[in-house]
Scaffold this motif. Sequence first.
Motif, PDB file in Angstrom:
ATOM      1  N   UNK A  55     -13.236  76.166  13.304  1.00 49.66           N
ATOM      2  CA  UNK A  55     -13.499  75.974  14.744  1.00 49.66           C
ATOM      3  C   UNK A  55     -13.220  74.521  15.130  1.00 49.66           C
ATOM      4  N   UNK A  56     -13.721  73.589  14.314  1.00 49.86           N
ATOM      5  CA  UNK A  56     -13.501  72.172  14.584  1.00 49.86           C
ATOM      6  C   UNK A  56     -12.013  71.831  14.498  1.00 49.86           C
ATOM      7  N   UNK A  60      -9.551  70.286  17.452  1.00 54.95           N
ATOM      8  CA  UNK A  60      -8.730  69.079  17.306  1.00 54.95           C
ATOM      9  C   UNK A  60      -7.260  69.380  17.570  1.00 54.95           C
ATOM     10  N   UNK A  61      -6.795  70.542  17.111  1.00 53.85           N
ATOM     11  CA  UNK A  61      -5.399  70.911  17.339  1.00 53.85           C
ATOM     12  C   UNK A  61      -5.140  71.150  18.830  1.00 53.85           C
ATOM     13  N   UNK A 229      -2.745  59.137  23.050  1.00 53.63           N
ATOM     14  CA  UNK A 229      -3.340  59.583  21.790  1.00 53.63           C
ATOM     15  C   UNK A 229      -4.821  59.258  21.856  1.00 53.63           C
ATOM     16  N   UNK A 230      -5.568  59.780  20.948  1.00 55.31           N
ATOM     17  CA  UNK A 230      -6.998  59.505  20.942  1.00 55.31           C
ATOM     18  C   UNK A 230      -7.236  58.013  20.761  1.00 55.31           C
ATOM     19  N   UNK A 313      -0.257  68.940   9.899  1.00 58.38           N
ATOM     20  CA  UNK A 313      -1.350  68.938   8.911  1.00 58.38           C
ATOM     21  C   UNK A 313      -2.471  69.867   9.365  1.00 58.38           C
ATOM     22  N   UNK A 314      -2.843  69.771  10.637  1.00 66.36           N
ATOM     23  CA  UNK A 314      -3.948  70.600  11.150  1.00 66.36           C
ATOM     24  C   UNK A 314      -3.602  72.082  11.111  1.00 66.36           C
ATOM     25  N   UNK A 315      -2.368  72.422  11.508  1.00 62.47           N
ATOM     26  CA  UNK A 315      -1.977  73.837  11.493  1.00 62.47           C
ATOM     27  C   UNK A 315      -1.904  74.379  10.071  1.00 62.47           C
TER      28      UNK A 315
END
Length: 360
Positions: A55-56, A60-61, A229-230, A313-315
């Motif tokens: 979920x987290x 983020x994605x 970007x963040x 990376x996230x995916x």
Amino acid sequence: MTFGINNISTLQFASFNRLNVQSTSLALQRAGQELATGRKADIFADLGSNAVSTIKMRAREADTQTFMKSNDLIGNKLEAMVLSVDTARDNVQAVLERAITNASRPHIDAGSLQRDALAALDTFVAVMNTSHNGDHLFSGLDSDAAPLMRWSQTNAATGLSPQDAITSIYGAGPVDAATAATIAGQIDLAFASNDAVDPNRNFEATMYQGTPALDGGGQPSEQVKAWVNSGQQVTYGVRANDTAFVEAYKGLSMLAVTDVSTLDEDAYVTYMDSVINALSNAQEGMRAISAQIGFNQQIVESAQNQLTDLSLIQRTQIGNYENVDPYEAATRVQGLEIQLQASYEVTSRLSGLSILNFLR
């Protein structure tokens, strides 16, 4: 010795078999869905406490994708802005070269300077009024309105056109070097928006409609900013009331308001000196603005590259949590099919049993 015999009736067995068929069918349906989609059918049931991680990761994605879409839009805007500024600079450069050729005295082509300036001014205003997705690129935060008024366009707020404003300052024109310097100085005040004699002649009153240089408190107005970007923000706003563009409008206006070839020789030199200074300052300023836009393009591109790598990376991590092994899913489907087929065969045999078969 006593023996206990547990008896199961045919009805009980049939009921048990029916429940087994039902559960197997559901399991087969779920396995088939996973085989078709490549993802777990019930992520939360399969992952348990690890579901919080996915979920987290998905949140983020989602943020990453939002930044990437925004950066695509910003990148397109910056590209349009740099092309517009370069076009405006080239347009002013052509007039500047002609003016420098005629700096000390009017040559044969000096009479065409007014015509060239009018054409260049129309092009300059059109370029500065460029819009992208409904937003005018050079209006600052007030992007719903085109920033610059055309030379002969009347401003509803002041009742003047830029031509009216400059003509009222120029009057009958200079007769010597002193009056030429005075007129040039008054035009400078108007384009600096400091004309106290008639504030309606000011650049930001009649010629410009975007975000003013100063806010209501006399402080520099906010520029257009965006998060790329963040934790990373870029200021990319360029306004048509930036000094370089104001100088360009001023220099072209000074040529557009009169035929300089008709001026007194001393007045001509003084007046043309002011024109050339304005157009030269515009050229230098617009070159610096192009460089700044290019720098912002690099920032956005760098952020976009970082986000692209992060998204991969996230995916991948999300896939590790949520995806199923296709070979394992296919094996599971095959096993459940065999199990279900066996259950159907047992059910079929049971349905053929009858006590009458033993009473013949």
